[in-house]
Enzyme design. Sequence first.
Site, PDB file in Angstrom:
ATOM      1  CB  THR A  15       6.120 -16.639 -22.493  1.00  0.00           C
ATOM      2  OG1 THR A  15       4.743 -16.424 -22.819  1.00  0.00           O
ATOM      3  CG2 THR A  15       6.419 -18.141 -22.420  1.00  0.00           C
ATOM      4  CB  ILE A  18       0.753 -10.868 -14.843  1.00  0.00           C
ATOM      5  CG1 ILE A  18      -0.027  -9.545 -14.890  1.00  0.00           C
ATOM      6  CG2 ILE A  18       0.849 -11.378 -13.409  1.00  0.00           C
ATOM      7  CD1 ILE A  18      -1.476  -9.667 -14.466  1.00  0.00           C
ATOM      8  NE  ARG A  38      -1.898 -22.871 -24.976  1.00  0.00           N
ATOM      9  CZ  ARG A  38      -3.043 -22.500 -25.514  1.00  0.00           C
ATOM     10  NH1 ARG A  38      -3.960 -23.415 -25.805  1.00  0.00           N
ATOM     11  NH2 ARG A  38      -3.282 -21.225 -25.772  1.00  0.00           N
ATOM     12  CG  ASN A  81       0.407 -15.653 -14.804  1.00  0.00           C
ATOM     13  OD1 ASN A  81      -0.181 -14.642 -14.450  1.00  0.00           O
ATOM     14  ND2 ASN A  81       0.944 -15.784 -16.025  1.00  0.00           N
ATOM     15  CE1 TYR A 146     -10.121 -14.146 -17.006  1.00  0.00           C
ATOM     16  CE2 TYR A 146     -11.228 -12.251 -16.034  1.00  0.00           C
ATOM     17  CZ  TYR A 146     -10.078 -12.976 -16.271  1.00  0.00           C
ATOM     18  OH  TYR A 146      -8.869 -12.516 -15.775  1.00  0.00           O
ATOM     19  CE  LYS A 150      -8.620 -15.565 -14.074  1.00  0.00           C
ATOM     20  NZ  LYS A 150      -7.288 -16.186 -13.881  1.00  0.00           N
TER      21      LYS A 150
END
Length: 249
Positions: A15, A18, A38, A81, A146, A150
């Site tokens: 939305t 990126i 969501r 993403n 994080y 990743k």
Amino acid sequence: MKALEGKHALVTGGTRGIGAAIATALRDAGARVTISGRDQPALAAAAERLGADTVVMDVASADAVSAAFAQIGPVDILINNAGQAGSAPFGKTDGALWQRMLDVNLSGTFYCSQAALPAMLDAGWGRIVNVASTAGLVGYRYVAAYCAAKHGVIGMTRALALEVAARGVTVNAVCPGFTDTDIVREAVATIVAKTGRSEDEARAQLAAGNPQQRLVQTKEVADAVVWLCLPQSGAMNGQSLAVAGGEVM
């Protein structure tokens, strides 16, 4: 005929930022694009702006992912993403933050890839691109959860790429550095609040790690993603491309 005409692409977290840039670039390359998120009102607004279909999906829920894929049907291109970036010193990283980073960034990528893959294998063609981060290639202070998530995405990318290498499906990752998105704007606000620096000083601090001394633009990430999806990029498999101005080599 555009390069991706006739292909159906799903962009999770499509939305804004990126994700929206990727959706736009895939659409411009001829793909039919579905975006997920969501928030139904945000999806509706983005769909009108981007010319995309929509599906409500929480990538952290295996059941929600299964239901969403049943609704939209097979996809030829999956862009994982959707993600979140939460920060805290390691000693103050509680179990909830740790689990949330894993659930959204890593498990979400796993659930969506597992749901999309059977149709790709049946078709003998597919593209999975995981939007990771330079945090998947190096370490950064105050984002241990994080970074762990990743790094996990990068590991999964490499393992899955080998499994499907001979079956017409490629699996790659792009690893943006600090990019001019809402997440970075939130990081700027946090720096301002905690240090008393100005907004310009906070942005400059984030940009300083990029040898080009700037923030990456969303379209630059999107263009890298689309390139990996092209039919002529079939030899690109298991790669993690840093889109970061030379920060990571």
